[in-house]
Design a protein around this motif. Structure first.
Motif, mmCIF file in Angstrom:
data_model
loop_
_atom_site.group_PDB
_atom_site.id
_atom_site.type_symbol
_atom_site.label_atom_id
_atom_site.label_comp_id
_atom_site.label_asym_id
_atom_site.label_seq_id
_atom_site.Cartn_x
_atom_site.Cartn_y
_atom_site.Cartn_z
ATOM 1 N N ASP A 570 0.806 -1.224 0.000
ATOM 2 C CA ASP A 570 0.000 0.000 0.000
ATOM 3 C C ASP A 570 0.839 1.273 0.000
ATOM 4 O O ASP A 570 0.588 2.206 0.764
ATOM 5 C CB ASP A 570 -0.955 0.022 1.203
ATOM 6 N N LEU A 571 1.857 1.301 -0.859
ATOM 7 C CA LEU A 571 2.607 2.538 -1.018
ATOM 8 C C LEU A 571 1.678 3.658 -1.462
ATOM 9 O O LEU A 571 1.794 4.799 -1.026
ATOM 10 C CB LEU A 571 3.732 2.354 -2.040
ATOM 11 N N PHE A 572 0.731 3.313 -2.337
ATOM 12 C CA PHE A 572 -0.218 4.295 -2.850
ATOM 13 C C PHE A 572 -1.479 4.265 -1.991
ATOM 14 O O PHE A 572 -2.215 3.276 -1.974
ATOM 15 C CB PHE A 572 -0.558 4.005 -4.311
ATOM 16 N N PHE A 573 -1.698 5.355 -1.280
ATOM 17 C CA PHE A 573 -2.859 5.481 -0.408
ATOM 18 C C PHE A 573 -3.623 6.732 -0.784
ATOM 19 O O PHE A 573 -3.040 7.807 -0.932
ATOM 20 C CB PHE A 573 -2.429 5.575 1.059
ATOM 21 N N VAL A 574 -4.933 6.599 -0.940
ATOM 22 C CA VAL A 574 -5.802 7.767 -1.072
ATOM 23 C C VAL A 574 -7.029 7.543 -0.203
ATOM 24 O O VAL A 574 -7.443 6.398 0.043
ATOM 25 C CB VAL A 574 -6.245 8.028 -2.529
ATOM 26 N N HIS A 575 -7.603 8.620 0.273
ATOM 27 C CA HIS A 575 -8.824 8.517 1.071
ATOM 28 C C HIS A 575 -9.916 7.839 0.257
ATOM 29 O O HIS A 575 -10.122 8.137 -0.919
ATOM 30 C CB HIS A 575 -9.282 9.916 1.486
ATOM 31 N N ASN A 576 -10.605 6.905 0.874
ATOM 32 C CA ASN A 576 -11.674 6.149 0.227
ATOM 33 C C ASN A 576 -11.193 5.453 -1.051
ATOM 34 O O ASN A 576 -11.934 5.329 -2.021
ATOM 35 C CB ASN A 576 -12.873 7.046 -0.096
ATOM 36 N N GLY A 577 -9.938 4.998 -1.027
ATOM 37 C CA GLY A 577 -9.413 4.249 -2.150
ATOM 38 C C GLY A 577 -9.427 2.762 -1.864
ATOM 39 O O GLY A 577 -9.670 2.321 -0.733
#
Length: 591
Positions: A570-577
């Motif tokens: 999970d290097l790439f995290f966005v809210h509500n992703g």
């Protein structure tokens, strides 16, 4: 900067699949934060394009003379787009406020992006991606992070015989446009439509980034005919969490390709280049704009009921898109566009409704002369043509040196630099247009307007579209509900520009919270007749309930598996992703 945390450039590559996943991302105050020497090596690796991120709102910390100028600039989306430290939405009451990253890689190519990805992964940093920076939910900003900023990656080329990599034996050559991931839609439309006389399906707002829109699904004014923007993606170049530059299309990494078509931006990798389908351009396009005021609640209820039936009989097809607004002050505002009709044809469509209104002059007032007509489609995004023909459609970047094409629609001005009070969306199924359901829909719309304004975006529901557009949408990660929806209902409110802690410019918390409650109560009236509608990821509630299924429906499980394959830590995290529930809301600590 801390003296510890130094890494050699060799440690940036390659990715170790056996590395233990991070438990907590580092902040500048942590002992392990990269050293000055480490950041210098990253700067060298990206050709000197590592920049400390300035926060323009600091100009107002002491009520300086620059503050007034800044807040004027915050109404200009091109100024915001050129500033890595701010986003088009400045925040959301009781949710988030825009804050700058520590450093940004002003990427020029996929190699720059890969270096940034590797550095963030090996140094356990929070990573953020910003192209257009239009996210209502703040997904393109995070404090204490490293930003991949793609603004300068906006090369555009048109090919007449493009074939995706690995597809030569199965796919025929087709006309396509390839754009860098920092391209905004105005740049794409200028190249493809104004200059080349063709069409690419993009977004309605001219300053939205191409890459972000595609990854969220994407709708434009004419999606009722052409379908979703994501469905027009032919190929993407994307840097995944292991730092590899991959090609994704129907024949190469097809699972990643599918996820990029609506699975959410900043989730599966950093897109560096996209190739999109180019279509023939119809000769004409146009619109219908007018506002009707009802003299009483009962008259307004009748008006809504009449419009619902009129829409189903006359507008529920692939010629018509965009919006109708239903307001608490008993007004119906029509702001719609059409494709392929001449002026006489488009006026003929609306005449039955106008005749109906004329029969009750005491009940209904048309507040301005209806503007219904057509124009050459090639000039739809042509700022010079609009000026020559006195078409007051655009606002322009007034800064010195700005391109004449740096414009945005008048109707999009309200969202520039705004703070969201409340925002919710809901797909409305076409079954509500049946004869036995129209009354129910009309009553729900009237009840909803007792709390807030309701916008129906007809181009953001694909029911009524050609079969090809619907079938293409089914091959994306979007919630399948979009295929059977005749419209996306949006209820929203906010103020702008505003920012916490700045005297005379702070968000109005009391008013905002009340508005958010009204937005929610308003949408609940519609949910009563469309309970399983779902929501559109790009235009939805920061506090969306069960967002996984609201945004993606039955597709979520497949998206989660693809996320695990390409970004296991999970290097790439966005809210509500996808898979964001494994982390604290700020994306820094694994739960």
């Amino acid at each position: 900067m801390k003296a510890s945390g130094a890494v050699s450039l060799a440690q940036l590559w390659p990715y170790s699949a056996s590395a233990k996943p991070a438990v907590r991302r580092l902040r500048p105050s942590d002992p392990g934060w990269p050293s000055t020497q480490a950041w210098k090596r990253l700067n060298d690796a990206v050709g000197g394009n590592l920049i400390p991120v300035d926060f323009p709102l600091n100009a107002c910390s002491s009520q300086s003379a620059d503050c007034k100028t800044l807040f004027a600039n915050l109404k200009n989306p091109y100024y915001i787009g050129d500033s890595p430290g701010v986003t088009q939405t400045l925040g959301w009451v009781d949710a988030w406020a825009t804050k700058p990253s520590v450093y940004a890689v002003a990427a020029r190519n996929a190699g720059d992006i890969a270096a940034a990805v590797d550095f963030a992964r090996e140094n356990n940093l929070r990573l953020v991606v910003k192209g257009g920076g239009h996210s209502y939910q703040g997904t393109s900003n995070a404090p204490d992070s490293l930003l991949v900023w793609t603004r300068y990656m906006h090369d555009i080329s048109i090919q007449n015989d493009f074939v995706a990599q690995g597809c030569k034996s199965t796919h025929a050559p087709q006309k396509a446009v390839t754009v860098g991931s920092g391209t905004i839609w105005m740049q794409a439309y200028d190249a493809v439509t104004t200059k080349a006389g063709a069409y690419v399906q993009g977004g309605g707002c001219t300053t939205v980034g191409v890459a972000g829109l595609i990854q969220s699904g994407g709708f434009g004014s004419f999606s009722k005919h052409y379908g979703m923007a994501a469905a027009g993606l032919i190929e993407a170049e994307v840097v995944t969490a292991d730092g590899k530059v991959r090609i994704a299309n129907a024949c190469t990494n097809p699972d990643l390709f599918w996820a990029l078509k609506g699975g959410g931006g900043g989730t599966f990798g950093v897109v560096s280049r996209l190739t999109l389908r180019v279509r023939d351009l119809p000769e004409l396009a146009g619109g219908a704009n007018f506002t009707v005021k009802a003299s009483s609640d009962e008259a307004y209820r009748r008006l809504i009921r009449q419009f619902v039936g009129f829409y189903r009989d006359s507008l529920f097809n692939d010629h018509w898109g965009e919006q109708a607004h239903f307001s608490p002050n008993n007004k119906l505002e029509i702001s719609m566009v059409h494709l392929g009709l001449d002026t006489e044809q488009s006026r003929k469509v609306w005449q039955p409704l106008l005749n109906w209104l004329a029969q009750s002059p005491s009940a209904y007032t048309i507040e301005s002369q209806p503007e219904i007509g057509s124009m050459p489609f090639r000039h739809w995004w042509d700022a010079d043509w609009s000026k020559e023909h006195h078409r007051d459609a655009f606002k322009a970047d007034s800064r010195s040196g700005a391109s004449p094409n740096d414009v945005w629609w008048n109707g999009d001005g309200g969202q520039v630099g705004w703070v969201v009070w409340g925002f919710e969306s809901l797909w409305l199924p076409a079954s509500l247009l049946r004869d036995d359901s129209q009354e129910k829909l009309a009553n729900a719309l009237f009840s909803a307007t007792r709390f807030s304004e309701v916008e129906l975006h007809f181009n953001k529901g694909l029911a009524g579209a050609p079969a090809e557009a619907i079938e293409s949408a089914k091959d994306t990660a979007m919630n399948p509900a979009v295929c059977g929806a005749f419209a996306l209902a949006i209820v929203a409110d906010g103020q702008g520009p505003a920012y916490p802690g700045i005297p005379d410019h702070e968000p109005d918390l009391a008013k905002g919270r009340k508005a958010a409650d009204n937005v929610h109560r308003c949408m609940n009236e519609l949910r009563a007749v469309a309970s399983n509608g779902g929501a559109y990821v790009s235009e939805s509630n920061f506090f969306e309930s069960d967002f996984e299924h609201s945004y993606w429906g039955a597709n979520y499980g497949r998206l989660a598996q693809i996320k695990k394959k390409y970004d296991p830590d999970d290097l790439f995290f966005v809210h509500n992703g996808v898979s964001s529930g494994k982390w604290t809301p700020d994306g820094f600590t694994r739960l």
